[in-house]
Scaffold this motif. Structure first.
Motif, PDB file in Angstrom:
ATOM      1  N   MET A   1      -8.685  15.304  -1.282  1.00  0.00           N
ATOM      2  CA  MET A   1      -8.330  14.179  -1.044  1.00  0.00           C
ATOM      3  C   MET A   1      -7.220  14.120  -0.091  1.00  0.00           C
ATOM      4  SD  MET A   1      -6.995  11.191  -3.668  1.00  0.00           S
ATOM      5  CE  MET A   1      -5.496  11.577  -3.371  1.00  0.00           C
ATOM      6  N   GLY A   2      -6.983  12.892   0.762  1.00  0.00           N
ATOM      7  CA  GLY A   2      -5.988  12.990   1.694  1.00  0.00           C
ATOM      8  C   GLY A   2      -4.526  12.589   1.221  1.00  0.00           C
ATOM      9  N   ALA A   3      -3.507  12.593   1.995  1.00  0.00           N
ATOM     10  CA  ALA A   3      -2.291  12.265   1.409  1.00  0.00           C
ATOM     11  C   ALA A   3      -1.753  10.734   1.452  1.00  0.00           C
ATOM     12  CB  ALA A   3      -1.297  13.068   2.536  1.00  0.00           C
ATOM     13  N   PHE A   4      -0.729  10.551   0.668  1.00  0.00           N
ATOM     14  CA  PHE A   4      -0.287   8.911   0.372  1.00  0.00           C
ATOM     15  C   PHE A   4       0.555   9.002   1.305  1.00  0.00           C
ATOM     16  CE2 PHE A   4      -2.124   9.986  -3.920  1.00  0.00           C
ATOM     17  CZ  PHE A   4      -2.739   9.010  -3.940  1.00  0.00           C
ATOM     18  N   PRO A   5       0.834   7.632   1.907  1.00  0.00           N
ATOM     19  CA  PRO A   5       1.946   7.522   2.940  1.00  0.00           C
ATOM     20  C   PRO A   5       3.362   7.691   2.277  1.00  0.00           C
ATOM     21  CG  PRO A   5       0.541   5.836   2.655  1.00  0.00           C
ATOM     22  CD  PRO A   5      -0.032   6.784   1.767  1.00  0.00           C
ATOM     23  N   GLN A   6       4.304   7.773   2.862  1.00  0.00           N
ATOM     24  CA  GLN A   6       5.695   7.863   2.265  1.00  0.00           C
ATOM     25  C   GLN A   6       6.477   6.417   2.506  1.00  0.00           C
ATOM     26  OE1 GLN A   6       6.986  10.512   0.089  1.00  0.00           O
ATOM     27  NE2 GLN A   6       4.776  10.679   0.154  1.00  0.00           N
ATOM     28  N   THR A   7       5.761   5.378   1.853  1.00  0.00           N
ATOM     29  CA  THR A   7       6.704   4.141   2.051  1.00  0.00           C
ATOM     30  C   THR A   7       7.055   3.792   0.665  1.00  0.00           C
ATOM     31  OG1 THR A   7       4.618   2.690   1.820  1.00  0.00           O
ATOM     32  CG2 THR A   7       5.147   3.456   3.931  1.00  0.00           C
ATOM     33  N   ILE A   8       7.878   2.396   0.564  1.00  0.00           N
ATOM     34  CA  ILE A   8       8.110   2.066  -0.599  1.00  0.00           C
ATOM     35  C   ILE A   8       7.186   1.866  -1.429  1.00  0.00           C
ATOM     36  CG2 ILE A   8      10.264   0.897   0.133  1.00  0.00           C
ATOM     37  CD1 ILE A   8       9.008  -1.949   0.002  1.00  0.00           C
ATOM     38  N   HIS A   9       6.104   1.656  -0.981  1.00  0.00           N
ATOM     39  CA  HIS A   9       4.785   1.501  -2.092  1.00  0.00           C
ATOM     40  C   HIS A   9       4.072   2.878  -2.632  1.00  0.00           C
ATOM     41  CE1 HIS A   9       4.834  -2.531  -0.721  1.00  0.00           C
ATOM     42  NE2 HIS A   9       4.911  -2.298   0.469  1.00  0.00           N
ATOM     43  N   PHE A  10       4.791   3.760  -2.412  1.00  0.00           N
ATOM     44  CA  PHE A  10       4.256   5.089  -2.879  1.00  0.00           C
ATOM     45  C   PHE A  10       5.367   6.145  -3.198  1.00  0.00           C
ATOM     46  CE2 PHE A  10       0.949   3.043  -0.117  1.00  0.00           C
ATOM     47  CZ  PHE A  10      -0.187   3.359  -1.049  1.00  0.00           C
ATOM     48  N   ILE A  11       6.458   5.645  -3.313  1.00  0.00           N
ATOM     49  CA  ILE A  11       7.827   6.538  -3.884  1.00  0.00           C
ATOM     50  C   ILE A  11       8.465   5.994  -4.841  1.00  0.00           C
ATOM     51  CG2 ILE A  11       7.990   7.469  -1.354  1.00  0.00           C
ATOM     52  CD1 ILE A  11      10.727   5.782  -1.405  1.00  0.00           C
ATOM     53  N   GLY A  12       9.362   6.642  -5.295  1.00  0.00           N
ATOM     54  CA  GLY A  12      10.209   6.438  -6.789  1.00  0.00           C
ATOM     55  C   GLY A  12       9.176   6.214  -7.626  1.00  0.00           C
TER      56      GLY A  12
ATOM     57  N   GLU B   1      -0.075   1.100   5.840  1.00  0.00           N
ATOM     58  CA  GLU B   1       0.495   0.014   5.272  1.00  0.00           C
ATOM     59  C   GLU B   1       0.140  -0.422   4.037  1.00  0.00           C
ATOM     60  OE1 GLU B   1      -1.990  -0.975   8.485  1.00  0.00           O
ATOM     61  OE2 GLU B   1      -1.066   0.868   8.694  1.00  0.00           O
ATOM     62  N   ASP B   2      -0.883   0.186   3.276  1.00  0.00           N
ATOM     63  CA  ASP B   2      -1.184  -0.197   1.826  1.00  0.00           C
ATOM     64  C   ASP B   2       0.060  -0.460   1.149  1.00  0.00           C
ATOM     65  OD1 ASP B   2      -3.284  -0.608   0.380  1.00  0.00           O
ATOM     66  OD2 ASP B   2      -2.957   1.176  -0.727  1.00  0.00           O
ATOM     67  N   ILE B   3      -0.115  -1.679   0.270  1.00  0.00           N
ATOM     68  CA  ILE B   3       0.929  -1.939  -0.662  1.00  0.00           C
ATOM     69  C   ILE B   3       0.581  -1.781  -2.164  1.00  0.00           C
ATOM     70  CG2 ILE B   3       1.680  -3.725   1.249  1.00  0.00           C
ATOM     71  CD1 ILE B   3       0.408  -5.729  -0.458  1.00  0.00           C
ATOM     72  N   ALA B   4       1.608  -1.766  -3.013  1.00  0.00           N
ATOM     73  CA  ALA B   4       1.727  -1.333  -4.491  1.00  0.00           C
ATOM     74  C   ALA B   4       0.676  -2.657  -5.049  1.00  0.00           C
ATOM     75  CB  ALA B   4       2.906  -1.541  -5.158  1.00  0.00           C
ATOM     76  N   LEU B   5       0.581  -3.790  -4.761  1.00  0.00           N
ATOM     77  CA  LEU B   5      -0.430  -4.836  -5.177  1.00  0.00           C
ATOM     78  C   LEU B   5      -1.653  -4.487  -5.121  1.00  0.00           C
ATOM     79  CD1 LEU B   5       1.498  -8.290  -4.201  1.00  0.00           C
ATOM     80  CD2 LEU B   5       2.201  -6.771  -5.963  1.00  0.00           C
ATOM     81  N   ASN B   6      -1.968  -3.560  -4.276  1.00  0.00           N
ATOM     82  CA  ASN B   6      -3.514  -3.410  -4.008  1.00  0.00           C
ATOM     83  C   ASN B   6      -3.680  -2.119  -4.617  1.00  0.00           C
ATOM     84  OD1 ASN B   6      -5.709  -3.820  -2.491  1.00  0.00           O
ATOM     85  ND2 ASN B   6      -5.321  -2.711  -0.645  1.00  0.00           N
ATOM     86  N   ALA B   7      -2.921  -1.730  -5.503  1.00  0.00           N
ATOM     87  CA  ALA B   7      -3.241  -0.525  -6.411  1.00  0.00           C
ATOM     88  C   ALA B   7      -4.195  -0.654  -7.479  1.00  0.00           C
ATOM     89  CB  ALA B   7      -2.108   0.276  -6.747  1.00  0.00           C
TER      90      ALA B   7
END
Ligand code: V55
Ligand code: FE
Length: 491
Positions: free
Chosen positions: A1-12, A55-61
């Protein structure tokens, strides 16, 4: 599987965890009162696969349903994926097939026309059934004992609305559930469906009305007399969506509205009241009738709290500079053209919680989350990308305010209220607290803190330790053992 972007939607606390877990007998520090008997359900968005777009966002998880089950002072923990049509299609393909948040034109051709909802926002209990909800689709029913997904819920075929809010309101005396769906007629329809399900879980009423512009309506309010939809100027545009753009853009120059009608009335009785320009709100606390007056308490902000909804509207305001506060809007319904009278109630914050018994009634306590600037840099994560670090208890009638702090750099998520069998006692609150374990923001441990609901400033009386970093919750609900025992689904 591919990697996750390192934006606020995928960290912390938005770091993908992706694990279905069962742990029996969590470690408990302190003593859990025996009267706390039931289940704390949480809606937890997580990512089964890496996204198609950076640009995917946490609301889309993808939705996960988590449960802390409290039995005689012991606590068991479980978390499972909500097996939506979308989740199952991607599981089979072993990759993401669905694209941007609420934009079907960015999906893989193989899933054209398939239901896109991810059921990641609120666990809702009504009439012996547990649902997972998201406002862009219908609810999915979940077996509260096994957490298995039972399927999409349409009230035995009676429901016409294609959407179901993540914030229904349940009348504590009649047991009715009042709810709505916006974009009820499908993508970018301006129809709102207003519905009532009776205490046995049958749909007794569904009426449709039109909204003034195509806005996101996340929450609404009932009082003993009225149903009320505050409408804020974050709007959708079909052409923008068709060209692969954002579903939502905040419009700083557009007015807000209140739609208000008798709660058992006809939508033709709707009154429309103009509100302030450019403001935004995702959650109302409560509303109640006071003679001809209607009070409406809400977590108001000067612009939209989600950076991606501001950016799509060309608004350049950093997260920490958004003004706002807890406010009361009062309407005098004896007038032909009521106007909104606004007064401040408390500091800015969101994720309000009310005792179930106070829903739609005069009340004098509520809890919500806020940001203590002295609590150190906030932990990244959560739906907006920055977590809250303090819980407030407010008495709206007199402004009395008390606070529960967390360790420096820690995050606190929306509490649930657990009522006490003792009428003299205000019950308890429970909330998941994420405590950093060093400089890496993905490294923290999650605990459930239990506090006296009316003495939050005294700190936790017990902590339930998972030993794990759990992904951020959106909303949660408390379901007593008594109610769990009335479940229509069996263990
Ligand atoms: C919100 C959350 C959502 C959503 C739209 O908290 C608004 C607001 C977790 O999903 O899709
Ligand atoms: Fe919400």
């Amino acid at each position: 599987m591919g990697a996750f972007p390192q934006t606020i939607h995928f960290i912390g606390s938005n770091t993908p965890r992706r694990a279905e877990i069962t742990i029996r007998d969590l470690e408990v520090e302190g003593e859990i009162p025996a009267a706390i008997d039931g289940a704390f359900f949480r809606a937890v968005p997580d990512n089964a696969h890496a996204p198609l777009f950076d640009e995917d966002i946490a609301l889309n998880a993808d939705g996960m349903i988590a449960r802390f089950n409290f039995v005689e002072g012991a606590v068991d923990f479980d978390i499972r994926w909500v097996e939506t049509e979308r989740f199952l299609a991607e599981k089979e393909a072993r990759r993401r097939l669905f694209g941007q948040y609420r934009n079907p034109f960015t999906d893989d051709e193989s899933v054209a026309g398939m239901d896109r909802t991810v059921s990641n926002t609120t666990p809702v209990w009504h009439a012996g059934r547990l649902f997972m909800t998201k406002e862009d689709g219908r609810a999915y029913e979940i077996n509260p004992h096994t957490l298995a997904t039972l399927g999409k819920w349409d009230y035995y075929g009676a429901l016409r609305s294609e959407t179901f809010t993540a914030h229904p309101r349940i009348d504590p005396q009649t047991g009715e559930m009042f709810f709505f769906g916006y974009e009820a007629g499908g993508l970018c329809s301006d129809d709102i469906a207003y519905c009532i399900a009776d205490r046995d879980g049958n749909l007794t009423r569904e009426q449709w009305f039109k909204q003034p512009y195509l806005s996101t309506i996340h929450d609404f309010v009932i009082t003993e007399k009225y149903a009320i939809w505050p409408i804020f100027p974050t709007t959708a545009d079909l052409e923008r969506i068709q060209s692969g753009g954002a579903h939502w853009a905040h419009q700083q120059d557009l007015e807000s509205w209140i739609a208000i009608m008798p709660r058992y009335g006809d939508v033709s009785e709707m009154k429309w009241i103009k509100g302030p320009v450019g403001v935004s709100c995702f959650h109302e606390v409560n509303g109640y009738d006071d003679g001809d007056l209607v009070h409406l308490d809400l977590c108001l902000s000067a612009t939209n709290a989600f950076s991606f909804m501001r950016e799509a509207g060309g608004i350049d305001i950093p997260q920490h500079e958004i003004g706002g506060g807890l406010v009361r809007w009062t309407l005098d319904m004896s007038k032909d053209a009521p106007e909104i009278e606004e007064r401040p109630l408390g500091p800015p914050g969101d994720l309000p919680r009310l005792a179930d018994a106070d829903q739609g009634r005069p009340y004098n306590r509520a809890w919500y989350l806020s940001m203590n600037p002295e609590g150190g840099p906030p932990m990244p994560g959560g739906p907006v990308g920055v977590n809250f670090n303090c819980l407030l208890r407010i008495e709206p009638g007199n402004g009395r305010l008390t606070a529960l702090g967390v360790p420096p750099g820690a995050a606190i998520s929306e509490p649930v209220h657990v009522p006490s069998p003792d009428a003299q006692h205000g019950g308890w609150l429970m909330s998941v607290v994420d405590i950093p374990q060093g400089p890496d923001p993905a490294n923290y441990v999650s605990e459930v803190w239990i506090v006296e609901a009316d003495e939050v400033e005294k700190g936790p009386i017990a902590k339930v330790k998972t030993g794990l970093p759990l992904r951020s919750q959106v909303h949660g609900s408390w379901v007593s053992r008594e109610r769990m025992d009335t479940s229509k689904a069996h263990a």
